[in-house]
Write a protein that holds these residues in place. Structure first.
Motif, short mmCIF file in Angstrom:
data_model
loop_
_atom_site.label_atom_id
_atom_site.label_comp_id
_atom_site.label_asym_id
_atom_site.label_seq_id
_atom_site.Cartn_x
_atom_site.Cartn_y
_atom_site.Cartn_z
N PHE A 21 25.24 -11.97 9.71
CA PHE A 21 26.01 -11.25 8.92
C PHE A 21 25.66 -9.63 9.11
N GLN A 22 24.29 -9.27 9.40
CA GLN A 22 23.63 -8.06 9.56
C GLN A 22 24.30 -7.38 10.98
N ASP A 23 24.27 -8.51 12.03
CA ASP A 23 24.57 -7.87 13.21
C ASP A 23 26.27 -7.78 13.19
N TYR A 24 27.16 -8.49 12.58
CA TYR A 24 28.49 -8.41 12.76
C TYR A 24 28.85 -7.22 11.76
N PHE A 25 28.36 -6.95 10.63
CA PHE A 25 28.94 -6.10 9.60
C PHE A 25 27.99 -4.81 9.56
N GLY A 26 26.87 -5.02 10.07
CA GLY A 26 25.85 -3.74 9.89
C GLY A 26 25.16 -3.67 8.56
N ASP A 27 25.42 -4.77 7.84
CA ASP A 27 24.71 -4.93 6.46
C ASP A 27 24.95 -5.98 5.72
N CYS A 28 23.73 -6.67 5.57
CA CYS A 28 24.08 -8.13 5.07
C CYS A 28 24.07 -8.12 3.53
N SER A 29 25.25 -7.20 2.73
CA SER A 29 25.14 -6.97 1.59
C SER A 29 26.31 -8.03 0.98
N GLU A 30 26.24 -7.95 -0.39
CA GLU A 30 27.37 -8.50 -1.11
C GLU A 30 28.75 -8.03 -0.83
N VAL A 31 28.73 -6.60 -0.80
CA VAL A 31 29.98 -5.75 -0.43
C VAL A 31 30.45 -6.06 0.82
N ALA A 32 29.80 -6.21 1.85
CA ALA A 32 29.97 -6.16 3.25
C ALA A 32 30.39 -7.92 3.52
N ILE A 33 29.91 -8.85 2.63
CA ILE A 33 30.47 -10.09 3.07
C ILE A 33 31.69 -10.47 2.13
N LYS A 34 31.90 -9.71 1.07
CA LYS A 34 33.38 -9.64 0.51
C LYS A 34 34.28 -9.20 1.25
N ASP A 35 34.23 -7.92 1.83
CA ASP A 35 34.98 -7.18 2.66
C ASP A 35 35.69 -7.67 4.01
N ASN A 36 34.57 -8.73 4.47
CA ASN A 36 34.87 -9.65 5.91
C ASN A 36 34.90 -11.24 5.44
N ARG B 203 13.64 -29.55 -5.61
CA ARG B 203 14.00 -30.68 -5.75
C ARG B 203 15.11 -31.00 -7.25
N THR B 204 16.09 -31.90 -6.89
CA THR B 204 16.96 -32.35 -7.82
C THR B 204 17.33 -33.70 -7.94
N PRO B 205 17.71 -34.21 -9.01
CA PRO B 205 17.75 -35.96 -8.92
C PRO B 205 18.36 -36.40 -7.82
N HIS B 206 19.73 -35.66 -7.13
CA HIS B 206 20.45 -36.21 -6.20
C HIS B 206 20.32 -35.50 -4.83
N HIS B 207 19.79 -34.05 -4.92
CA HIS B 207 19.79 -33.20 -3.99
C HIS B 207 18.46 -32.38 -3.63
N TYR B 208 18.37 -31.88 -2.65
CA TYR B 208 17.34 -30.56 -2.59
C TYR B 208 18.09 -29.36 -2.12
N LEU B 209 17.56 -28.31 -2.93
CA LEU B 209 18.14 -27.08 -2.92
C LEU B 209 16.96 -26.15 -1.80
N ILE B 210 17.51 -25.73 -0.74
CA ILE B 210 16.28 -25.07 0.08
C ILE B 210 17.16 -23.50 0.18
N ASN B 211 16.34 -22.66 -0.13
CA ASN B 211 17.00 -21.20 -0.31
C ASN B 211 16.11 -20.22 0.37
N ILE B 212 16.61 -19.07 0.75
CA ILE B 212 15.84 -17.79 1.08
C ILE B 212 16.51 -16.38 0.41
N TYR B 213 15.79 -15.64 0.38
CA TYR B 213 16.20 -14.33 -0.31
C TYR B 213 16.11 -13.22 0.71
N ARG B 214 17.41 -12.69 1.09
CA ARG B 214 17.57 -11.49 2.02
C ARG B 214 18.81 -10.45 1.34
#
Length: 433
Positions: free
Chosen positions: A90-105, A50-61
């Motif tokens: 992302f995993q389904d499309y690129f075969g890998d949900c990594s920073e490199v795969a996301i940047k490449d696509n 919780r922040t003063p004006h927003h909520y940050l909801i996150n996951i780690y994958r």
């Protein structure tokens, strides 16, 4: 609902951001970085901040934090489920949900996010629909797009978008008709020094890979469905049939999808697959200590325990470790104070042992408590809960498909040697995965 999305790597760099309404400054992530620093480990970052004006909801994958920015109160599990859908896409499309795969696509990533969310609300989250809207990347398609200036976005509406079965595209045809199901279970447990179970539960999923022609109607039954608690299904499952008969009846999506997830909470039903004998002591006089750890299989139903890794977070005063392992290899990082013992397969005839001396900082006070052990493991062809698939029947089509079921047990949060009060042990692992 979801205002913005930030993708953050382990180094704390925001390498991708997407805004569906007005642009929110990256400074909103400072609250997330503060929580990350306090948590020490990525898995311990609070899912809702919780922040003063927003909520940050996150996951780690896959070593990436998916941080969504919310301006009004919403059901947090709804947002968490959507973020997991994004990662799985992302995993389904690129075969890998990594920073490199996301940047490449990155172009396809933005196209997917634009289709998956409409003005901040989930729209198309099924793989079959998205793949008709946005073609998966190939080398040839990338070359053609770069020459012609065209995009991967299709010009026609997906066939499943307007049907009563939106998760399955029409006109599917396969030469080899196959249906595979993976029953994957993770065991979360806390054991005290004597080996007594303080807390234990199993979190399981059934992942499917269905490649069947036409419009098959499947029925999956279990030998012991009453084991399952807190079940969550893919939208294709007919829930009323499950409530009345404890049978999964569904028209499956085409390809890979998660059919269901479940918990087994009753501690008397949770078998602990390994036992640990440990003795970590620090001497009052001098600057040294002793370590002696032995592992062995316990309740494995005759299956082999593989990929065993023991991780120990040592106190800050431990400078070095001079140890001998009868099996596997160990490493000790004097900077992070983490001891990792990679054992591999457990041999019942000769149990693996790690022992030796610990060097402590001279003059430093003796650590107040001994460190606990985190254990990682894998057991093939075993569902530790005892869950078994009875049979799979198909209706609506005349051909006979090839069917297969695989079972895997893994360690989730598996910790031993730490004294935890029973009333607080639930809080330690009560996190959305």
């Amino acid at each position: 609902m979801i205002h913005s999305l930030f993708l953050i790597n382990n180094a704390g760099d925001i390498f991708l951001e997407k805004h569906w309404k007005s642009v929110i400054s990256r400074s909103v992530c400072d609250y997330f970085f503060e929580a990350q620093e306090k948590a020490m480990e990525p898995d311990n970052v609070p899912p809702v901040i919780r922040t003063p004006h927003h909520y940050l909801i996150n996951i780690y994958r896959d070593k990436i934090f998916f941080v969504s920015v919310i301006q009004t109160e919403v059901p947090p599990l709804f947002v968490i489920e959507f973020l997991h859908r994004v990662a799985e896409m992302f995993q389904d499309y690129f075969g890998d949900c990594s920073e490199v795969a996301i940047k490449d696509n990155v172009v396809i990533v933005y196209e997917l996010l634009e289709e998956m969310l409409d003005n901040g609300f989930p729209l198309a989250t099924e793989s079959n629909i998205l793949k008709e809207l946005i073609k998966p990347p190939t080398i040839l398609r990338s070359m053609v797009n770069s020459i012609t200036g065209s995009s991967n976005v299709g010009e026609t509406l997906p066939t499943g978008q307007l049907s009563t079965v939106p998760w399955r595209r029409a006109g599917v045809k396969y030469t080899n008709n196959e249906a595979y199901f993976d029953v994957v279970e993770e065991i979360d447990a806390i054991l005290d020094k004597s080996g007594t179970t303080v807390f234990a539960e199993i979190q399981g999923v059934i992942d499917a890979c269905v490649k069947l022609s036409g419009m098959p109607d499947l029925t999956l039954s279990f030998m012991n469905p009453r084991l399952l608690d807190d079940v969550s299904f893919h939208p294709c499952v007919r829930f009323k049939r499950w409530e009345s008969e404890r049978v999964l009846s569904f028209i499956p999506p085409d390809g890979n999808f998660r059919l269901m997830s479940y918990h087994v909470n009753a501690q008397n039903l949770v078998a602990i697959p390994v036992y640990v004998r440990q003795n970590i002591s620090f001497f009052e006089s001098g600057s040294s200590g002793r370590l002696d750890i032995t592992l062995g299989p316990k309740q494995t139903m005759g299956k082999t325990v593989e990929c065993v890794v023991v991780t120990v977070h040592m106190p800050k005063v431990v400078l070095n470790a001079n140890l001998t392992a009868t099996q596997g290899n160990y490493t000790y990082d004097p900077v992070t104070k983490i001891l990792v013992w990679d054992i591999g397969k457990l041999n019942q005839q000769k149990l693996p042992n790690l022992k030796g001396s610990l060097s402590l900082q001279s003059g430093a006070p003796k650590p107040e408590e001994n460190p606990s052990l985190n254990i990682d493991l894998k057991i093939q062809q075993l569902a530790i809960s005892g869950l078994k698939v009875n049979r799979l029947d198909m209706y609506g089509e005349k051909y006979k498909p090839f069917k297969g079921v695989k079972y895997v047990t893994k360690a989730g949060k598996f910790q031993t040697g730490k004294v935890v009060p029973k009333q607080s042990s639930r809080l330690l692992f009560d996190k959305t995965k």
